[in-house]
Design a protein around this motif. Sequence first.
Motif, short mmCIF file in Angstrom:
data_model
loop_
_atom_site.label_atom_id
_atom_site.label_comp_id
_atom_site.label_asym_id
_atom_site.label_seq_id
_atom_site.Cartn_x
_atom_site.Cartn_y
_atom_site.Cartn_z
N ALA A 1 -58.37 106.03 -27.74
CA ALA A 1 -57.67 107.25 -27.34
C ALA A 1 -57.57 107.32 -25.82
O ALA A 1 -58.41 106.76 -25.11
CB ALA A 1 -58.40 108.48 -27.88
N ASN A 2 -56.57 108.01 -25.35
CA ASN A 2 -56.37 108.15 -23.91
C ASN A 2 -56.89 109.49 -23.39
O ASN A 2 -56.55 109.92 -22.30
CB ASN A 2 -54.87 108.00 -23.57
CG ASN A 2 -54.64 107.86 -22.08
OD1 ASN A 2 -55.48 107.35 -21.35
ND2 ASN A 2 -53.49 108.33 -21.62
N ALA B 1 -53.25 98.60 -21.05
CA ALA B 1 -52.06 99.03 -20.33
C ALA B 1 -51.48 100.32 -20.89
O ALA B 1 -50.55 100.89 -20.32
CB ALA B 1 -51.00 97.94 -20.35
N LEU B 2 -52.01 100.78 -22.01
CA LEU B 2 -51.50 102.00 -22.66
C LEU B 2 -52.29 103.25 -22.29
O LEU B 2 -51.85 104.35 -22.61
CB LEU B 2 -51.52 101.82 -24.18
CG LEU B 2 -50.40 100.99 -24.79
CD1 LEU B 2 -50.72 100.63 -26.23
CD2 LEU B 2 -49.07 101.73 -24.71
N CYS B 3 -53.45 103.08 -21.69
CA CYS B 3 -54.29 104.26 -21.44
C CYS B 3 -54.81 104.27 -20.01
O CYS B 3 -54.96 103.24 -19.37
CB CYS B 3 -55.46 104.30 -22.43
SG CYS B 3 -56.51 102.84 -22.37
N GLU B 4 -55.10 105.50 -19.52
CA GLU B 4 -55.66 105.66 -18.18
C GLU B 4 -57.17 105.89 -18.23
O GLU B 4 -57.89 105.54 -17.29
CB GLU B 4 -54.99 106.86 -17.49
CG GLU B 4 -53.52 106.67 -17.21
CD GLU B 4 -52.89 107.88 -16.54
OE1 GLU B 4 -52.11 107.68 -15.59
OE2 GLU B 4 -53.19 109.02 -16.96
N PRO C 1 -50.81 103.03 -16.75
CA PRO C 1 -49.52 103.31 -17.38
C PRO C 1 -48.51 104.00 -16.48
O PRO C 1 -47.31 103.79 -16.61
CB PRO C 1 -49.91 104.22 -18.55
CG PRO C 1 -51.29 103.82 -18.90
CD PRO C 1 -51.93 103.46 -17.61
N ARG C 2 -49.00 104.83 -15.52
CA ARG C 2 -48.08 105.60 -14.69
C ARG C 2 -48.13 105.20 -13.21
O ARG C 2 -47.68 105.98 -12.37
CB ARG C 2 -48.36 107.09 -14.83
CG ARG C 2 -48.17 107.63 -16.23
CD ARG C 2 -48.11 109.15 -16.22
NE ARG C 2 -49.35 109.73 -15.75
CZ ARG C 2 -49.44 110.90 -15.13
NH1 ARG C 2 -48.35 111.60 -14.87
NH2 ARG C 2 -50.62 111.38 -14.76
N GLU D 1 -42.99 107.12 -14.65
CA GLU D 1 -43.20 107.41 -16.06
C GLU D 1 -43.82 106.16 -16.69
O GLU D 1 -43.86 105.09 -16.07
CB GLU D 1 -41.87 107.79 -16.72
CG GLU D 1 -41.33 109.12 -16.23
CD GLU D 1 -40.08 109.56 -16.96
OE1 GLU D 1 -39.73 108.96 -18.00
OE2 GLU D 1 -39.44 110.52 -16.49
N GLU D 2 -44.30 106.29 -17.92
CA GLU D 2 -45.09 105.22 -18.54
C GLU D 2 -44.37 103.87 -18.49
O GLU D 2 -43.24 103.73 -18.96
CB GLU D 2 -45.41 105.58 -19.99
CG GLU D 2 -46.64 106.46 -20.15
CD GLU D 2 -46.45 107.89 -19.69
OE1 GLU D 2 -47.44 108.65 -19.64
OE2 GLU D 2 -45.30 108.26 -19.37
#
Length: 687
Positions: A299-300, A247-250, A46-47, A8-9
């Motif tokens: 945006a992700n 680090a927040l988006c893929e 993130p994952r 998970e994130e």
Amino acid sequence: MLVEIGTEELPPTALKRLSEAFADQLSTQLTEQRIGHGNLERFAAPRRLAVIIQDVQVRQPDQETLRRGPALAAAFDAQGQPSKAALGFARSCGVEVDALDREQTDKGEWLCFRQQATGERTLTLLPALVEAALGRLPIPRRMRWGDGDAEFVRPVHWVCGLLGAEPVPGRVLGLDIGTGSRGHRFHHPDRVQIPRPEAYAEALRAASVEPSLELRRQAIREQVLQLAASVHGHADLPDDLLDEVAALCEWPTALLGRFDADFLQVPAEVLIETMQKNQKYFPVFDDTGALMPWFITIANIRSRDPDLVRAGNERVIRPRFADARFFWEQDRKTPLADRRDALGSVVFQHKLGSLLDKSRRVAGLSRHIAGLLDYDQDEAERAAELAKCDLVTAMVGEFASLQGTMGRYYAQHDGERPGVVAAMEEQYLPRHAGDRLPTSDAGRTLALADKLDTLVGIFAIGQRPTGVKDPYGLRRAAIGVLRILIETPLALDLKDLLWQAAFGYRGVVEAEDAVTQVFDYMMERLPGYYGDMGVAAEVVDAVLSLGPQVPSDIDRRILAVAAFRQLEAAEALSAANKRIRNILKKSGDGIAADIDTTVRPEGLQEEAERRLAQGVEQMRARLAPMHAAQDYEGMLRTLAGLREDVDQFFDQVMVMTDDAELRRNRLALLRSLEQLFLLTADISRLH
């Protein structure tokens, strides 16, 4: 080899550190198991945490083990029969005595047992290696999930492992190791099959996941700069924010948003803080550095309707800016000076009183320091009285990191003198390593007084920093004081300043004993401070061993000794000073001894000692004006001219002669020579 841990994130501020540690620990585990390998490539999103390692050996190398038993003389009796020692050794090795070998050494011949251990397959070892690597990651607090015993920073949903095209058999963190990964949570929620490690990155990119943290960071940077340029501006891209957003988006997609230009009436720092800290937006500035009514968000997803995403972000930022504008308008209705009494209800430290108590102490100390520097004492005291008043404003209550900054705005609005206005923000400088120093007179005095008061007070109640715990920022305060005194520079006696700070605590705590503790603590910071400049610790020690108390003077001495070390004569003179020190110590006339340094010319018998005595007298006259001007580098360069005379003296003169008067005269000569060097530093401490 590919290893991917799907979770998970993960915490965005820790992702980079976790990725680096996972790769390092996995490499360490392979090395410890004697499995050779090549370069490592890290991936983090993130994952997921993943590592690809090149040129991994598919099997451990075979290993021969040798156990040495009893000496041959003790292993058999006179009839050649094995002794109890030989039988016991063979039994412990699981063989008969006849199966044991013999080893010849320098100390004789011994029974021994050689065993060939076949290396295990890397595939067999990998699950345990991965588990061990994950167990050593820097995770302060691990969590459990489900009904299993596995622990990790976040719940783990899949594990992918391949060695070449072979799947890795086994389990990690309670999950079977597979050969599949997962794509973007929304664009490609299905599993992604990975046929070989080298196909990993492209397979994920096809599933709308950029697995490389660095490439995502680079893509975000390029998109942000491009969007900012589209409105004739440029973006602020602080490294920590860029790292966190990456680090927040893929699959990052930058969008340009706009806010009402009326909000620009609020100080830019407030709007920037809101955008960066709360929303993770990138502000946009014009060519003059003024904030523009634009922001860029990441945006992700690739939205089919980006205008809808943009509108959502614009809608979110509006009430935050509205709150900031309300705080700004309300705070300015009450002058800073009228807020001072409210500081009495804010605790600085329960044993040291309130912020109002601290404000009074700092005001007195600021006035004292300003007097020493011939600054405006009234201005320094006024700045100190107002310094903490913005802490009880609504704006700083909401945005704590803006303390000082808002004080500057409010002081300016109240019509305070420019020096007082500047000091409101400069009191906290330097905030971190490499940060700028205060430049205004009141700012310097306030920054010094505030930090010195905190250092003395916290030490006085026995809460000096220990290990990694430093809740009051005493290390930062100590370095801040030293930097202001050294780099400005200000010719102030640090110990005297600490005594003055201690006087401010009379009737509150016994702070006098803390003065020496704080001074020593601050001096202990200097080797690290100069080490960052490439100055060796022994150079700092050579100066501090004399007990100087004025940091600006200490700095001149340290830089002078560092320059002296580059001279050809430095090593010989340092060795000579060590020899002088040892001779004086053995004679009972140590460095601190108050002995007669008067050399009687008529008592000089050898040509070498007469020449050295003459050189010392000439040097004393030459050094006097240099010492008055604190030209320590010039002094040491001048003293380097004594090298030949010193060398000849030790080659040709016996100091510790049986003639007491002659010995006393020669010791006095050495002591007078030593004193010339000690005007700058104890160079005998140089290696």
